[in-house]
Design a protein around this motif. Sequence first.
Motif, PDB file in Angstrom:
ATOM      1  N   ASP A 127     -46.355 -47.529  17.200  1.00 44.49           N
ATOM      2  CA  ASP A 127     -47.564 -47.675  18.018  1.00 44.49           C
ATOM      3  C   ASP A 127     -47.624 -46.602  19.086  1.00 44.49           C
ATOM      4  O   ASP A 127     -48.670 -46.356  19.668  1.00 44.49           O
ATOM      5  CB  ASP A 127     -47.565 -49.038  18.733  1.00 44.49           C
ATOM      6  N   GLU A 128     -46.474 -46.010  19.368  1.00 46.94           N
ATOM      7  CA  GLU A 128     -46.424 -45.004  20.432  1.00 46.94           C
ATOM      8  C   GLU A 128     -45.864 -43.707  19.887  1.00 46.94           C
ATOM      9  O   GLU A 128     -44.701 -43.372  20.127  1.00 46.94           O
ATOM     10  CB  GLU A 128     -45.512 -45.490  21.567  1.00 46.94           C
ATOM     11  N   PRO A 129     -46.691 -42.958  19.170  1.00 48.68           N
ATOM     12  CA  PRO A 129     -46.195 -41.687  18.633  1.00 48.68           C
ATOM     13  C   PRO A 129     -45.824 -40.741  19.767  1.00 48.68           C
ATOM     14  O   PRO A 129     -46.549 -40.645  20.755  1.00 48.68           O
ATOM     15  CB  PRO A 129     -47.371 -41.143  17.818  1.00 48.68           C
ATOM     16  N   LYS A 130     -44.696 -40.100  19.609  1.00 48.79           N
ATOM     17  CA  LYS A 130     -44.224 -39.185  20.653  1.00 48.79           C
ATOM     18  C   LYS A 130     -43.961 -37.824  20.061  1.00 48.79           C
ATOM     19  O   LYS A 130     -43.734 -37.690  18.862  1.00 48.79           O
ATOM     20  CB  LYS A 130     -42.919 -39.717  21.251  1.00 48.79           C
ATOM     21  N   SER A 131     -43.961 -36.845  20.932  1.00 47.34           N
ATOM     22  CA  SER A 131     -43.494 -35.535  20.509  1.00 47.34           C
ATOM     23  C   SER A 131     -41.992 -35.498  20.782  1.00 47.34           C
ATOM     24  O   SER A 131     -41.537 -35.897  21.844  1.00 47.34           O
ATOM     25  CB  SER A 131     -44.213 -34.437  21.277  1.00 47.34           C
ATOM     26  N   ILE A 132     -41.254 -35.072  19.793  1.00 43.23           N
ATOM     27  CA  ILE A 132     -39.793 -35.124  19.885  1.00 43.23           C
ATOM     28  C   ILE A 132     -39.193 -33.806  19.407  1.00 43.23           C
ATOM     29  O   ILE A 132     -39.632 -33.244  18.402  1.00 43.23           O
ATOM     30  CB  ILE A 132     -39.226 -36.264  19.003  1.00 43.23           C
ATOM     31  N   ILE A 133     -38.208 -33.332  20.141  1.00 39.31           N
ATOM     32  CA  ILE A 133     -37.407 -32.215  19.644  1.00 39.31           C
ATOM     33  C   ILE A 133     -36.076 -32.772  19.167  1.00 39.31           C
ATOM     34  O   ILE A 133     -35.413 -33.502  19.899  1.00 39.31           O
ATOM     35  CB  ILE A 133     -37.159 -31.155  20.743  1.00 39.31           C
ATOM     36  N   VAL A 134     -35.727 -32.462  17.929  1.00 37.06           N
ATOM     37  CA  VAL A 134     -34.382 -32.762  17.447  1.00 37.06           C
ATOM     38  C   VAL A 134     -33.642 -31.431  17.402  1.00 37.06           C
ATOM     39  O   VAL A 134     -34.017 -30.536  16.655  1.00 37.06           O
ATOM     40  CB  VAL A 134     -34.391 -33.400  16.048  1.00 37.06           C
ATOM     41  N   GLU A 135     -32.661 -31.291  18.276  1.00 33.96           N
ATOM     42  CA  GLU A 135     -31.861 -30.071  18.236  1.00 33.96           C
ATOM     43  C   GLU A 135     -30.623 -30.347  17.407  1.00 33.96           C
ATOM     44  O   GLU A 135     -29.866 -31.280  17.692  1.00 33.96           O
ATOM     45  CB  GLU A 135     -31.448 -29.646  19.650  1.00 33.96           C
ATOM     46  N   HIS A 136     -30.445 -29.589  16.347  1.00 30.64           N
ATOM     47  CA  HIS A 136     -29.246 -29.832  15.544  1.00 30.64           C
ATOM     48  C   HIS A 136     -28.646 -28.549  14.988  1.00 30.64           C
ATOM     49  O   HIS A 136     -29.223 -27.465  15.117  1.00 30.64           O
ATOM     50  CB  HIS A 136     -29.533 -30.840  14.434  1.00 30.64           C
ATOM     51  N   THR A 137     -27.466 -28.707  14.435  1.00 33.73           N
ATOM     52  CA  THR A 137     -26.655 -27.641  13.860  1.00 33.73           C
ATOM     53  C   THR A 137     -26.128 -26.718  14.960  1.00 33.73           C
ATOM     54  O   THR A 137     -25.000 -26.925  15.404  1.00 33.73           O
ATOM     55  CB  THR A 137     -27.403 -26.866  12.774  1.00 33.73           C
ATOM     56  N   SER A 138     -26.927 -25.754  15.425  1.00 39.09           N
ATOM     57  CA  SER A 138     -26.518 -24.926  16.566  1.00 39.09           C
ATOM     58  C   SER A 138     -25.088 -24.418  16.476  1.00 39.09           C
ATOM     59  O   SER A 138     -24.364 -24.368  17.470  1.00 39.09           O
ATOM     60  CB  SER A 138     -26.715 -25.705  17.884  1.00 39.09           C
ATOM     61  N   VAL A 139     -24.662 -24.067  15.278  1.00 41.51           N
ATOM     62  CA  VAL A 139     -23.335 -23.482  15.084  1.00 41.51           C
ATOM     63  C   VAL A 139     -23.318 -22.083  15.694  1.00 41.51           C
ATOM     64  O   VAL A 139     -24.283 -21.332  15.568  1.00 41.51           O
ATOM     65  CB  VAL A 139     -23.006 -23.395  13.573  1.00 41.51           C
ATOM     66  N   ASN A 140     -22.234 -21.739  16.357  1.00 43.68           N
ATOM     67  CA  ASN A 140     -22.142 -20.413  16.975  1.00 43.68           C
ATOM     68  C   ASN A 140     -22.254 -19.322  15.913  1.00 43.68           C
ATOM     69  O   ASN A 140     -21.614 -19.415  14.873  1.00 43.68           O
ATOM     70  CB  ASN A 140     -20.813 -20.251  17.712  1.00 43.68           C
ATOM     71  N   PRO A 141     -23.031 -18.294  16.202  1.00 46.88           N
ATOM     72  CA  PRO A 141     -23.290 -17.266  15.174  1.00 46.88           C
ATOM     73  C   PRO A 141     -22.152 -16.259  15.053  1.00 46.88           C
ATOM     74  O   PRO A 141     -22.359 -15.056  15.152  1.00 46.88           O
ATOM     75  CB  PRO A 141     -24.570 -16.598  15.661  1.00 46.88           C
ATOM     76  N   ILE A 142     -20.951 -16.772  14.828  1.00 51.75           N
ATOM     77  CA  ILE A 142     -19.795 -15.878  14.708  1.00 51.75           C
ATOM     78  C   ILE A 142     -18.982 -16.189  13.462  1.00 51.75           C
ATOM     79  O   ILE A 142     -18.016 -15.512  13.150  1.00 51.75           O
ATOM     80  CB  ILE A 142     -18.869 -15.994  15.933  1.00 51.75           C
ATOM     81  N   HIS A 143     -19.352 -17.258  12.773  1.00 50.52           N
ATOM     82  CA  HIS A 143     -18.650 -17.620  11.535  1.00 50.52           C
ATOM     83  C   HIS A 143     -19.562 -18.535  10.732  1.00 50.52           C
ATOM     84  O   HIS A 143     -20.541 -19.048  11.255  1.00 50.52           O
ATOM     85  CB  HIS A 143     -17.315 -18.290  11.847  1.00 50.52           C
ATOM     86  N   PRO A 144     -19.249 -18.755   9.456  1.00 49.22           N
ATOM     87  CA  PRO A 144     -20.138 -19.589   8.632  1.00 49.22           C
ATOM     88  C   PRO A 144     -20.126 -21.057   9.056  1.00 49.22           C
ATOM     89  O   PRO A 144     -19.254 -21.490   9.804  1.00 49.22           O
ATOM     90  CB  PRO A 144     -19.574 -19.425   7.222  1.00 49.22           C
ATOM     91  N   ILE A 145     -21.081 -21.798   8.569  1.00 50.51           N
ATOM     92  CA  ILE A 145     -21.114 -23.251   8.770  1.00 50.51           C
ATOM     93  C   ILE A 145     -20.069 -23.858   7.837  1.00 50.51           C
ATOM     94  O   ILE A 145     -20.137 -23.656   6.628  1.00 50.51           O
ATOM     95  CB  ILE A 145     -22.503 -23.807   8.411  1.00 50.51           C
ATOM     96  N   HIS A 146     -19.090 -24.537   8.412  1.00 46.85           N
ATOM     97  CA  HIS A 146     -18.077 -25.132   7.537  1.00 46.85           C
ATOM     98  C   HIS A 146     -18.224 -26.645   7.447  1.00 46.85           C
ATOM     99  O   HIS A 146     -19.097 -27.222   8.094  1.00 46.85           O
ATOM    100  CB  HIS A 146     -16.663 -24.693   7.943  1.00 46.85           C
ATOM    101  N   VAL A 147     -17.386 -27.303   6.643  1.00 45.41           N
ATOM    102  CA  VAL A 147     -17.547 -28.752   6.441  1.00 45.41           C
ATOM    103  C   VAL A 147     -17.486 -29.535   7.743  1.00 45.41           C
ATOM    104  O   VAL A 147     -18.138 -30.570   7.872  1.00 45.41           O
ATOM    105  CB  VAL A 147     -16.507 -29.399   5.487  1.00 45.41           C
ATOM    106  N   GLY A 148     -16.659 -29.029   8.665  1.00 39.67           N
ATOM    107  CA  GLY A 148     -16.555 -29.707   9.954  1.00 39.67           C
ATOM    108  C   GLY A 148     -17.901 -29.753  10.666  1.00 39.67           C
ATOM    109  O   GLY A 148     -18.219 -30.697  11.370  1.00 39.67           O
ATOM    110  N   HIS A 149     -18.705 -28.699  10.459  1.00 33.63           N
ATOM    111  CA  HIS A 149     -20.038 -28.662  11.070  1.00 33.63           C
ATOM    112  C   HIS A 149     -21.070 -29.407  10.246  1.00 33.63           C
ATOM    113  O   HIS A 149     -22.078 -29.847  10.769  1.00 33.63           O
ATOM    114  CB  HIS A 149     -20.556 -27.220  11.172  1.00 33.63           C
ATOM    115  N   ALA A 150     -20.833 -29.492   8.937  1.00 35.14           N
ATOM    116  CA  ALA A 150     -21.907 -29.843   8.000  1.00 35.14           C
ATOM    117  C   ALA A 150     -22.528 -31.213   8.240  1.00 35.14           C
ATOM    118  O   ALA A 150     -23.668 -31.461   7.867  1.00 35.14           O
ATOM    119  CB  ALA A 150     -21.398 -29.761   6.566  1.00 35.14           C
ATOM    120  N   ARG A 151     -21.781 -32.079   8.905  1.00 34.77           N
ATOM    121  CA  ARG A 151     -22.347 -33.395   9.173  1.00 34.77           C
ATOM    122  C   ARG A 151     -23.539 -33.276  10.119  1.00 34.77           C
ATOM    123  O   ARG A 151     -24.464 -34.096  10.073  1.00 34.77           O
ATOM    124  CB  ARG A 151     -21.263 -34.269   9.819  1.00 34.77           C
TER     125      ARG A 151
END
Length: 653
Positions: A127-151
């Motif tokens: 009943d109350e639609p909102k604008s929402i930001i979901v910030e996710h992943t945000s892995v540091n750009p120095i190595h690949p995304i690994h399983v530890g991050h993948a969740r």
Amino acid sequence: MVRRLTSVSPFTEFRKSCVTILEDALSKTLPRASVLSFMFAVPPSPGFGELSSSICFELAKKIKKTPLELAKQIVKVMNVSPFPLIQSTQAAGGGYINFHADYAELSSMTFKSAQILDTEYGHVKTDEPKSIIVEHTSVNPIHPIHVGHARNPVLGDALARILTAHGHKVSRHYYVDDVGRQSAVIAYGYEKLGKLKPEGKLDHSIGTIYTITSCITEIQRLKRELDQAKESAPAEEVTKLQQELDDWASAAVDLEGRFPQLFNELLGAINKDKNPEHRVNDLVRGYEAGEEEAKQLIREVCQICIEGFRETLDRAEIFLDSWDWESSFAWNGDVARTLDELKKTPYVFRVGDVLEFDAEKVVQDFDLKEKLGLRKGYEVPSLTLMRADGTTLYTTRDIPYSLWKLQRVEKVINVVGMEQKLSQMQLKLTLYALGHRDIAENLIHFAYNLVTLPGYVMSSRRGRYITMDEVMDEAVRRAYEEVTKRSPHLPDEQKRQISDIVGIGAMKYALVEVDPAKPVTFTWDRVLDFEKNSAPYIQYSHARACSILRKASGKPKNPDYSLLTKPKERDTIVMLARFPEVFLDAAKNLRPNTIADFANALADKFNSFYTALRVIGAEPVELGDARLALVDATRIVLRNALNLLGIVAPERM
RNA sequence: GGGCCCGUGGUCUAGCCUGGAUAAGACGCUGGCCUGCGGAGCCGGAAAUCCGGGGUUCAAAUCCCCGCGGGCCCGCCA
């Protein structure tokens, strides 16, 4: 009363009928009893109906009757006839009132609703639609995304999909952490290699360059420190440094063995510098200050790495709407301004040249102890905002970024590991301190526990990690083997398409299925279990439903839902009717794993149903038609549930 | 030292927020089911001191307190 034929949530209609009938009956039996809420429970077995109330246990205390006597008395005055969804009510056990659904009515409403709402069935709107930001992943750009991050991306994406389906306007953001030493180190290594765009998967190559560069520079730094320490420092410190140096040295041996050419190339180039530290520090400082040369170099490396991330995430069908660069908040002055603002509050103090934020004082002044779930005696540690050399720290830079997000939308959900719980709380407290109490409360830390590997210590120091790409490759490879074994007749192109859907679905399911608060131990067995309690199992059920519908000639013409009386039919119907309530719980309480659980349970019920009971050719025709409608509704619900998790429901596999 | 999270058959998980009837499912073990809509399936069996101890309650896996075990955090890292 107008009889409703469809509903966004059929089971809720049944629930409401139960509330009404119970209220009526209570006002007749115990007019003076005041009941605050009517909580219903789902009974442990279908024999007890679809909902039950234990209200008589409470009420019986106040009058001189046993709960069961009271339950019987209440049931006696109930009249179910105005409530088509209620078949009967009964007093049972020690004093329960059980409500039995009218399956013909409930299935009719459920199937019609599913057919009409189709891709929207179950996705109940707020009943109350909102604008929402979901910030996710945000892995540091120095190595690949690994399983530890993948969740993180898997959970974040599922959350975003669920909230969107709930009617919110969701924007998915990636916070690129490009300020600080790590980015400078990789930029330095990249520079030493002549700024050539690496070959192969970009983020993987960047990861390797980073690990080697960091290893070489650390060794040199430690050697210098050790020499100095031997002169003046206590023996204890010397030992510690020596130990650290030994660690890195063994990492170097490891790395040289695995990447001999790259390692030696970097070693040669770095050794030409008298002190690499100077260049790295220069880059750190220059980048934060917005100097052109540093900007160009570091942005370039980060972009390369992010290009790799995008490829990985695209493959998993995880898409971002915005890539927000940490550095931009430093360069546009927001970080400095925020720091100035904070300094004007009574919550910042100096320790030498260092600026500290008094988080505990904020908690006290704003009376937040209880609100934040903190114990009385607990003191929130202070947060360092600025180093002695005037540079800022990660959380400090996160303050203007959080404000930026909160000023754009009504709610911000940060998908961040629970090990960062304290800093996320301190971050929130800085917002209170800055006088943004209102929006501070819109900041939500969605915490999740770590992913670990048994008998395999992931080490970014040694560049030893299993990447998300590798997990997908392996999952898809195994899925391909399965498809080939089970459906050899399919054209290869289709086999590949299916193994993508199945393999990637399996990975996502394994990461989203478990309660985020609990740790996940990553094993290939777990992720690639193509049997029960997995995406492939649910996907298979969906494919079977599609297959039955394909074989049946056309839509059900003249279904008679009152013929659906078998327990296996009824169990499935009730689950289909409940899906919208399950969804609502997942959306309101941010619990994507309950969707996974539900989908699996529905697949269980459906599989039992169709193996035991014939759909096509069932006699009479009206029964066959009714079952066909059930199959179609199941197909819709399984697909809608999987889609909320970002898992594709294939029609064949 | 302080704080947070987790602890459920051999293994993995659901249920805990909002207390309610025989603690649900999967893996593994085990016995059955392919001339009937696709066997990535179905039907059965054995298997649990719900970490321990107190407390609250008519009722505790669930709430409270005290412990135990494991993980994480308390950095001029991110």
